[in-house]
Scaffold this motif. Structure first.
Motif, mmCIF file in Angstrom:
data_model
loop_
_atom_site.group_PDB
_atom_site.id
_atom_site.type_symbol
_atom_site.label_atom_id
_atom_site.label_comp_id
_atom_site.label_asym_id
_atom_site.label_seq_id
_atom_site.Cartn_x
_atom_site.Cartn_y
_atom_site.Cartn_z
ATOM 1 N N SER A 103 50.476 -26.472 0.508
ATOM 2 C CA SER A 103 50.611 -25.058 0.150
ATOM 3 C C SER A 103 49.782 -24.147 1.045
ATOM 4 O O SER A 103 49.973 -22.927 1.030
ATOM 5 C CB SER A 103 50.204 -24.847 -1.310
ATOM 6 O OG SER A 103 48.792 -24.936 -1.471
ATOM 7 N N THR A 108 56.448 -25.015 3.531
ATOM 8 C CA THR A 108 57.000 -25.484 2.271
ATOM 9 C C THR A 108 58.463 -25.063 2.175
ATOM 10 O O THR A 108 58.906 -24.170 2.930
ATOM 11 C CB THR A 108 56.215 -24.887 1.090
ATOM 12 O OG1 THR A 108 56.277 -23.457 1.165
ATOM 13 C CG2 THR A 108 54.761 -25.323 1.124
ATOM 14 N N PRO A 109 59.243 -25.682 1.274
ATOM 15 C CA PRO A 109 60.671 -25.307 1.173
ATOM 16 C C PRO A 109 60.903 -23.819 0.991
ATOM 17 O O PRO A 109 61.880 -23.271 1.520
ATOM 18 C CB PRO A 109 61.127 -26.098 -0.070
ATOM 19 C CG PRO A 109 60.252 -27.308 -0.062
ATOM 20 C CD PRO A 109 58.916 -26.847 0.434
ATOM 21 N N GLY A 110 60.033 -23.134 0.261
ATOM 22 C CA GLY A 110 60.223 -21.700 0.055
ATOM 23 C C GLY A 110 59.595 -20.848 1.145
ATOM 24 O O GLY A 110 59.743 -19.615 1.140
ATOM 25 N N HIS A 113 54.541 -17.055 1.405
ATOM 26 C CA HIS A 113 54.732 -16.002 0.404
ATOM 27 C C HIS A 113 54.966 -14.662 1.119
ATOM 28 O O HIS A 113 54.333 -14.370 2.134
ATOM 29 C CB HIS A 113 53.495 -15.906 -0.496
ATOM 30 C CG HIS A 113 53.720 -15.073 -1.716
ATOM 31 N ND1 HIS A 113 53.623 -13.699 -1.693
ATOM 32 C CD2 HIS A 113 54.056 -15.415 -2.987
ATOM 33 C CE1 HIS A 113 53.878 -13.228 -2.910
ATOM 34 N NE2 HIS A 113 54.137 -14.243 -3.717
ATOM 35 N N ALA A 126 52.145 -20.794 1.579
ATOM 36 C CA ALA A 126 52.694 -20.739 0.223
ATOM 37 C C ALA A 126 51.635 -20.246 -0.755
ATOM 38 O O ALA A 126 51.937 -19.545 -1.717
ATOM 39 C CB ALA A 126 53.208 -22.108 -0.200
ATOM 40 N N SER A 337 58.451 -18.816 -8.688
ATOM 41 C CA SER A 337 58.054 -19.728 -7.613
ATOM 42 C C SER A 337 57.757 -21.097 -8.215
ATOM 43 O O SER A 337 56.611 -21.528 -8.284
ATOM 44 C CB SER A 337 56.813 -19.184 -6.887
ATOM 45 O OG SER A 337 56.429 -20.037 -5.823
ATOM 46 N N LEU A 339 58.501 -24.386 -7.451
ATOM 47 C CA LEU A 339 58.233 -25.640 -6.750
ATOM 48 C C LEU A 339 56.780 -25.797 -6.334
ATOM 49 O O LEU A 339 56.119 -26.788 -6.658
ATOM 50 C CB LEU A 339 59.148 -25.752 -5.522
ATOM 51 C CG LEU A 339 60.606 -26.090 -5.821
ATOM 52 C CD1 LEU A 339 61.395 -26.198 -4.518
ATOM 53 C CD2 LEU A 339 60.714 -27.394 -6.609
ATOM 54 N N TYR A 342 51.774 -20.722 -6.541
ATOM 55 C CA TYR A 342 51.124 -19.705 -5.704
ATOM 56 C C TYR A 342 49.823 -20.211 -5.089
ATOM 57 O O TYR A 342 49.074 -19.440 -4.509
ATOM 58 C CB TYR A 342 50.841 -18.460 -6.547
ATOM 59 C CG TYR A 342 52.078 -17.834 -7.122
ATOM 60 C CD1 TYR A 342 52.753 -16.811 -6.466
ATOM 61 C CD2 TYR A 342 52.602 -18.290 -8.333
ATOM 62 C CE1 TYR A 342 53.894 -16.243 -6.999
ATOM 63 C CE2 TYR A 342 53.749 -17.725 -8.877
ATOM 64 C CZ TYR A 342 54.397 -16.711 -8.200
ATOM 65 O OH TYR A 342 55.539 -16.157 -8.733
#
Length: 456
Positions: A103, A108-110, A113, A126, A337, A339, A342
């Motif tokens: 993170s 990361t997949p997302g 931030h 992330a 969020s 997965l 934060y």
């Protein structure tokens, strides 16, 4: 897998770790004092706000790491090869730490931030508070150290019993100091005449005192059974220390006026007493004595002018509305969020972002979600929280399976039930966000996981 490990034949142990000789069953005073060091450190940390500031938390983590180094340099290290199962625990812990490290990157997949793009700060991550996440990773390593120290002290039955007794004795002194400080009006946390036990939150104190009440009762039940055949006066003399600790911690628990703390402890005590009754055909007398003592202390304190607790019970509807708004807002944040969350330690940043005109009055003053499970999901996401939940679940399952049976299992049953206090109270509060309480529980989990693996 767990059943196969538990049923596997034991390897031959060296006398230094697994001997069942009479000499080892009577530990020298030096050993007893050594086993007391970490319990005393936990009590001192409790009294100093739970080491709940970043600098204090890091110092406390360093002490936990140093304690592991000291233990590994002592004869206790010979018990490392007896601890099992270890592979699933190691894999799950590495998964938790790995997810937290992941993170810290934007990969990361997302992705990173969006706030990093808004602020125009580098490639982002992330985690929305990378500094806090790094601190939390270090604290996780400290908790792992506390767990291993607990496992090494508890792996041998004799040393495990001495460690639990030492925890209760140290807890009794801690309760006495907390009570004196409270009566003298010298505790730092002030508010409505509640006892805090050195913490800045009265509910955190309730978690610790609830654990100590359960452990004290377990030690008393064991001591009473071991004095069978003596006169009542001699039995009371030999169990006086555990009875005193049980009484002191019970008084402190009630004076915290923590509603859910009392409920969580009551649940754990009922489970322990029923479990002891079902497990021992001859040991029902001490169970009855322990139950009557606890009931007597509770009745005297709750019906002798202690109006604060009843006032708080009367105001529960308003608190339910407030907690409901907090949990609803942070549940929505988790769903946004799910997965990777934060980032560990990012609660303050999340809380600031999700405030609105309707929620600011309730969110502005908090520093935790008041639900440790939701906070883990929100900060670590499913990727980081599920391995942690599984890790704790396996540890408690192993401890539970090993606690089944009658003879010699009473203290381990006490350890399992003490964890119930943490798990139940964690539904409505945040004790595990406090370093000293998290370390204390990790130490207890280590003892319970390894207890009875040795032959001493």
């Amino acid at each position: 897998m767990i059943a196969e490990v538990l049923e596997s034949p034991r390897r031959k142990r060296s006398p230094a770790f697994g001997s069942s000789s009479r000499a080892e069953r009577r530990l020298p005073i030096g050993w007893r004092l050594g086993l007391l060091i970490l319990p005393v450190i936990f009590c001192l940390a409790h009294l100093t706000f739970g080491a709940n500031q970043p600098a204090a938390a890091l110092w406390f983590t360093a002490i936990l790491g140093l304690s592991l180094v000291v233990v590994l340099a002592s004869p206790l290290r010979r018990g490392l090869h007896d601890l099992r199962p270890t592979l699933p625990l190691a894999i799950l812990f590495l998964a938790v730490v790995g997810a937290a490290l992941w993170s810290l990157t934007p990969y990361t997949p997302g992705g990173a931030h969006p706030l990093y793009g808004w602020a125009g700060v580098g490639s982002g991550a992330a985690s929305i508070d990378r500094g806090a996440t790094v601190i939390e990773i270090v604290k996780l390593l400290g908790l792992a150290a506390a767990f291993v120290v607990g496992a090494l002290q508890g792996g041998n039955r004799t040393r495990g019993q001495s460690t639990i007794e030492g925890l209760v004795w140290a807890g009794g002194v801690y309760a006495a100091v907390s009570l004196v400080t409270f009566l003298a009006g010298a505790q730092v946390a002030q508010g409505g005449g509640r006892l805090s036990g050195g913490f800045l939150s009265f509910n955190n104190g309730a978690t610790v005192f609830g654990i100590l009440v359960v452990l004290s009762l377990s030690v008393f039940l064991r001591a009473w059974k071991r004095t069978e055949g003596l006169s009542v006066s001699k039995r009371l003399t030999k169990t006086a220390v555990s009875l005193s600790c049980l009484s002191l911690t019970s008084v402190c628990l009630i004076l915290t006026a923590s509603r859910m703390g009392l409920v969580a402890t009551a649940v754990a005590l009922v489970v322990l007493l029923l479990w002891e009754t079902a497990s021992s055909r001859k040991g029902r007398a001490p169970v009855a004595i322990g139950a009557v003592l606890l009931l007597g202390v509770g009745v005297v304190l709750m019906f002798s002018g202690n109006d604060l607790l009843w006032t708080r019970v009367g105001g529960i509807d308003a608190d339910v509305d407030v907690r409901g708004q907090i949990l609803s807002a942070h549940w929505q944040a988790f769903l946004a969020s799910p997965l990777f969350g934060y980032g560990l330690g990012s609660f303050d940043a999340i809380n600031t972002q999700i405030m609105s005109g309707e929620t600011v009055a309730n969110l502005w003053v908090i520093r935790a979600t008041h639900n440790v499970y939701l906070q883990w999901l929100e900060e670590a996401g499913i990727i980081g929280a599920v391995p942690m939940f599984l890790l704790v679940g396996i540890i408690l399952t192993v401890a539970f399976v090993r606690s089944l049976g009658g003879q010699g299992k009473g203290l381990q049953r006490g350890l399992v039930c003490a964890s119930l206090v943490v798990l139940v109270h964690g539904l409505t509060d945040y004790a595990l966000q406090v370093p000293s309480i998290a370390g204390f529980w990790a130490f207890l989990l280590g003892i319970g996981y390894a207890f009875g693996q040795g032959r001493g």
